[in-house]
Scaffold this motif. Structure first.
Motif, PDB file in Angstrom:
ATOM      1  N   LEU A  29       0.813  -1.199   0.000  1.00 44.95           N
ATOM      2  CA  LEU A  29       0.000   0.000   0.000  1.00 44.95           C
ATOM      3  C   LEU A  29       0.858   1.265   0.000  1.00 44.95           C
ATOM      4  N   ASP A  30       2.094   1.134   0.419  1.00 38.00           N
ATOM      5  CA  ASP A  30       3.033   2.257   0.387  1.00 38.00           C
ATOM      6  C   ASP A  30       3.745   2.368  -0.961  1.00 38.00           C
ATOM      7  N   GLY A  31       3.336   1.548  -1.956  1.00 38.99           N
ATOM      8  CA  GLY A  31       3.902   1.664  -3.295  1.00 38.99           C
ATOM      9  C   GLY A  31       4.804   0.525  -3.723  1.00 38.99           C
ATOM     10  N   GLY A  32       5.051  -0.443  -2.839  1.00 41.17           N
ATOM     11  CA  GLY A  32       5.896  -1.584  -3.191  1.00 41.17           C
ATOM     12  C   GLY A  32       5.206  -2.512  -4.178  1.00 41.17           C
ATOM     13  N   ARG A  33       5.993  -3.407  -4.783  1.00 35.89           N
ATOM     14  CA  ARG A  33       5.462  -4.357  -5.757  1.00 35.89           C
ATOM     15  C   ARG A  33       5.015  -5.647  -5.098  1.00 35.89           C
ATOM     16  N   ALA A  34       3.912  -6.175  -5.590  1.00 35.21           N
ATOM     17  CA  ALA A  34       3.451  -7.501  -5.180  1.00 35.21           C
ATOM     18  C   ALA A  34       4.158  -8.518  -6.065  1.00 35.21           C
ATOM     19  N   TRP A  35       4.739  -9.549  -5.478  1.00 35.61           N
ATOM     20  CA  TRP A  35       5.458 -10.562  -6.250  1.00 35.61           C
ATOM     21  C   TRP A  35       4.549 -11.678  -6.732  1.00 35.61           C
ATOM     22  N   THR A  36       3.334 -11.757  -6.164  1.00 34.35           N
ATOM     23  CA  THR A  36       2.377 -12.782  -6.579  1.00 34.35           C
ATOM     24  C   THR A  36       0.994 -12.154  -6.722  1.00 34.35           C
ATOM     25  N   ALA A  37       0.138 -12.819  -7.478  1.00 34.46           N
ATOM     26  CA  ALA A  37      -1.245 -12.360  -7.620  1.00 34.46           C
ATOM     27  C   ALA A  37      -1.965 -12.407  -6.266  1.00 34.46           C
ATOM     28  N   GLU A  38      -1.664 -13.423  -5.463  1.00 31.13           N
ATOM     29  CA  GLU A  38      -2.304 -13.513  -4.143  1.00 31.13           C
ATOM     30  C   GLU A  38      -1.915 -12.325  -3.268  1.00 31.13           C
ATOM     31  N   GLY A  87      -0.094 -17.217 -11.011  1.00 27.22           N
ATOM     32  CA  GLY A  87       0.060 -15.949 -10.313  1.00 27.22           C
ATOM     33  C   GLY A  87       1.350 -15.815  -9.547  1.00 27.22           C
ATOM     34  N   ASN A  88       2.355 -16.621  -9.896  1.00 31.32           N
ATOM     35  CA  ASN A  88       3.658 -16.568  -9.240  1.00 31.32           C
ATOM     36  C   ASN A  88       4.652 -15.830 -10.123  1.00 31.32           C
ATOM     37  N   PRO A  89       5.839 -15.489  -9.598  1.00 30.09           N
ATOM     38  CA  PRO A  89       6.843 -14.867 -10.450  1.00 30.09           C
ATOM     39  C   PRO A  89       7.096 -15.746 -11.680  1.00 30.09           C
ATOM     40  N   GLY A  90       7.097 -15.135 -12.846  1.00 30.06           N
ATOM     41  CA  GLY A  90       7.300 -15.859 -14.091  1.00 30.06           C
ATOM     42  C   GLY A  90       6.009 -16.197 -14.814  1.00 30.06           C
ATOM     43  N   ASP A  91       4.858 -16.153 -14.115  1.00 26.88           N
ATOM     44  CA  ASP A  91       3.566 -16.401 -14.754  1.00 26.88           C
ATOM     45  C   ASP A  91       3.062 -15.115 -15.394  1.00 26.88           C
ATOM     46  N   ALA A  92       2.299 -15.244 -16.463  1.00 24.87           N
ATOM     47  CA  ALA A  92       1.717 -14.076 -17.130  1.00 24.87           C
ATOM     48  C   ALA A  92       0.345 -13.725 -16.563  1.00 24.87           C
ATOM     49  N   THR A  93      -0.341 -14.733 -16.009  1.00 28.38           N
ATOM     50  CA  THR A  93      -1.669 -14.515 -15.450  1.00 28.38           C
ATOM     51  C   THR A  93      -1.821 -15.294 -14.152  1.00 28.38           C
ATOM     52  N   GLY A  94      -2.847 -14.960 -13.418  1.00 32.47           N
ATOM     53  CA  GLY A  94      -3.155 -15.666 -12.188  1.00 32.47           C
ATOM     54  C   GLY A  94      -4.621 -15.508 -11.846  1.00 32.47           C
ATOM     55  N   ILE A  95      -5.121 -16.432 -11.043  1.00 33.97           N
ATOM     56  CA  ILE A  95      -6.500 -16.391 -10.556  1.00 33.97           C
ATOM     57  C   ILE A  95      -6.459 -16.601  -9.054  1.00 33.97           C
ATOM     58  N   VAL A  96      -7.195 -15.781  -8.336  1.00 34.62           N
ATOM     59  CA  VAL A  96      -7.320 -15.944  -6.889  1.00 34.62           C
ATOM     60  C   VAL A  96      -8.807 -16.007  -6.571  1.00 34.62           C
ATOM     61  N   GLU A 118      -3.159 -10.074 -14.163  1.00 34.18           N
ATOM     62  CA  GLU A 118      -2.211 -10.134 -15.277  1.00 34.18           C
ATOM     63  C   GLU A 118      -0.914  -9.447 -14.862  1.00 34.18           C
ATOM     64  N   TYR A 119       0.182 -10.047 -15.292  1.00 33.94           N
ATOM     65  CA  TYR A 119       1.504  -9.482 -15.002  1.00 33.94           C
ATOM     66  C   TYR A 119       1.959  -8.692 -16.226  1.00 33.94           C
ATOM     67  N   ARG A 120       2.205  -7.415 -16.055  1.00 31.98           N
ATOM     68  CA  ARG A 120       2.703  -6.570 -17.144  1.00 31.98           C
ATOM     69  C   ARG A 120       3.522  -5.431 -16.558  1.00 31.98           C
ATOM     70  N   ALA A 121       4.528  -5.012 -17.315  1.00 27.95           N
ATOM     71  CA  ALA A 121       5.406  -3.921 -16.869  1.00 27.95           C
ATOM     72  C   ALA A 121       5.995  -4.217 -15.495  1.00 27.95           C
TER      73      ALA A 121
END
Length: 130
Positions: A29-38, A87-96, A118-121
């Protein structure tokens, strides 16, 4: 906007149920990146709890997000993750798939959803509910 998570002590429980605020959704929430879709799903739930519409807008896929995001007005009571597909690192998509319990007009309800990501950018984005 100052993140509402800063109002919670770093060792207080995160609203998503994933651990202490400082080790769970606070950095996202402070601007960091999420490494997984979950992780992104959990941070978005926490943003709903706290009314952090900036985080919801930033993490919504540009192709599907609305012009503005409004707080739900619900009192969120808990999150339960039911299934995570990819939804893990290296995946293009994920479902939760999850259930979020909330109170609306004095009634307790459950929102059951399968969220697509979806993982992009180099970032995960919420796309839509299935």
């Amino acid at each position: 906007m100052i993140c509402a998570m800063r109002a919670l002590a770093p060792d207080s429980p995160c609203p998503c149920g994933g651990g202490a605020r400082g080790e769970c959704c606070g950095p996202l929430l402070d601007g960091g990146r999420a490494w997984t879709a979950e992780a992104l799903m959990r941070s978005r739930y926490t943003a709903f709890v706290l009314g952090d519409t900036d985080h919801l807008w930033r993490t919504w896929h540009p192709r599907t997000r609305p012009r503005t995001v409004h707080p739900s007005g619900n009192q969120w009571l808990g999150l339960r993750i039911l299934e995570v597909v990819d939804g893990n690192p290296g995946d293009a998509t994920g479902i939760v798939e999850f259930e979020a319990t909330y109170r609306e007009s004095w009634r307790t309800k459950v929102q059951h959803e399968r969220s697509l990501f979806e993982y992009r950018a180099n970032r995960w984005f919420y796309v839509a509910a299935e």
